[in-house]
Write a protein that holds these residues in place. Structure first.
Motif, PDB file in Angstrom:
ATOM      1  N   SER A  61       0.834  -1.198   0.000  1.00  0.00           N
ATOM      2  CA  SER A  61       0.000   0.000   0.000  1.00  0.00           C
ATOM      3  C   SER A  61       0.866   1.245   0.000  1.00  0.00           C
ATOM      4  O   SER A  61       1.955   1.259   0.592  1.00  0.00           O
ATOM      5  N   SER A 121      -3.334  -0.704  -8.556  1.00  0.00           N
ATOM      6  CA  SER A 121      -4.702  -0.188  -8.510  1.00  0.00           C
ATOM      7  C   SER A 121      -4.746   0.966  -7.509  1.00  0.00           C
ATOM      8  O   SER A 121      -3.792   1.189  -6.767  1.00  0.00           O
ATOM      9  N   ARG A 122      -5.857   1.668  -7.505  1.00  0.00           N
ATOM     10  CA  ARG A 122      -5.971   2.780  -6.569  1.00  0.00           C
ATOM     11  C   ARG A 122      -7.369   2.850  -5.985  1.00  0.00           C
ATOM     12  O   ARG A 122      -8.336   2.505  -6.652  1.00  0.00           O
ATOM     13  N   ASP A 123      -7.432   3.306  -4.728  1.00  0.00           N
ATOM     14  CA  ASP A 123      -8.698   3.567  -4.046  1.00  0.00           C
ATOM     15  C   ASP A 123      -8.671   5.039  -3.668  1.00  0.00           C
ATOM     16  O   ASP A 123      -8.065   5.424  -2.660  1.00  0.00           O
ATOM     17  N   ASN A 124      -9.301   5.861  -4.475  1.00  0.00           N
ATOM     18  CA  ASN A 124      -9.228   7.300  -4.253  1.00  0.00           C
ATOM     19  C   ASN A 124      -9.911   7.724  -2.960  1.00  0.00           C
ATOM     20  O   ASN A 124      -9.543   8.737  -2.368  1.00  0.00           O
ATOM     21  N   LYS A 172      -9.575   6.381  -0.251  1.00  0.00           N
ATOM     22  CA  LYS A 172      -8.602   6.168   0.823  1.00  0.00           C
ATOM     23  C   LYS A 172      -7.256   6.816   0.527  1.00  0.00           C
ATOM     24  O   LYS A 172      -6.298   6.600   1.288  1.00  0.00           O
ATOM     25  N   TYR A 199      -2.350   0.668  -4.493  1.00  0.00           N
ATOM     26  CA  TYR A 199      -1.927  -0.672  -4.099  1.00  0.00           C
ATOM     27  C   TYR A 199      -1.074  -1.306  -5.189  1.00  0.00           C
ATOM     28  O   TYR A 199      -1.214  -1.001  -6.369  1.00  0.00           O
TER      29      TYR A 199
END
Length: 126
Positions: free
Chosen positions: A21, A71-74, A76, A80
């Motif tokens: 992360s 990948s990304r979790d905007n 948060k 990743y």
């Protein structure tokens, strides 16, 4: 000052998987291009993967294609790097970096990145 903090690295056996992360301290991170680089002992830093801020286009080094996924979790502020089928040659310190350009110019070029984290270490035993 913007900070990037990596986590998730550890000692694993060959064939195992991990998820790294990269969390940013700023919400503007969601439009940045973010890259992962690695540096093995005694070797130069090399590009691993990158994801653009617009469109989420992904880029990979040939050595990790098919095994690593970025990948990304905007929501948060986090990017990743899922690493699978780990090999001893994947042993390195993995560092994420941010490029304020939403569309990268040269995603594999370290000098295009403005901000760097301190890294997280993956050690793969055979």
């Amino acid at each position: 000052q913007v900070q990037l903090v990596e986590s998730g690295g550890r000692l694993v056996q060959a064939g195992e998987s991990l998820r790294l992360s990269c969390e940013a301290s700023t919400g503007s991170f969601i439009v940045w291009t973010v890259g992962w680089f690695r540096q093995a002992p005694g070797k130069e830093r090399e590009f691993v993967a990158a994801i653009s801020g617009i469109g989420g286009r992904t880029f990979y080094a040939d050595s990790v294609k098919g095994r690593f996924t970025i990948s990304r979790d905007n929501a948060k502020n986090t990017v990743y790097l899922q690493v699978t089928s780990l090999r001893p040659e994947d042993t390195a310190v993995y560092t994420c970096a941010g490029d304020r350009r939403a569309v990268p110019r040269r995603p594999d070029e370290p000098y295009d990145y403005d901000i760097w984290g301190l890294g997280t270490r993956i050690t793969v035993s055979s």
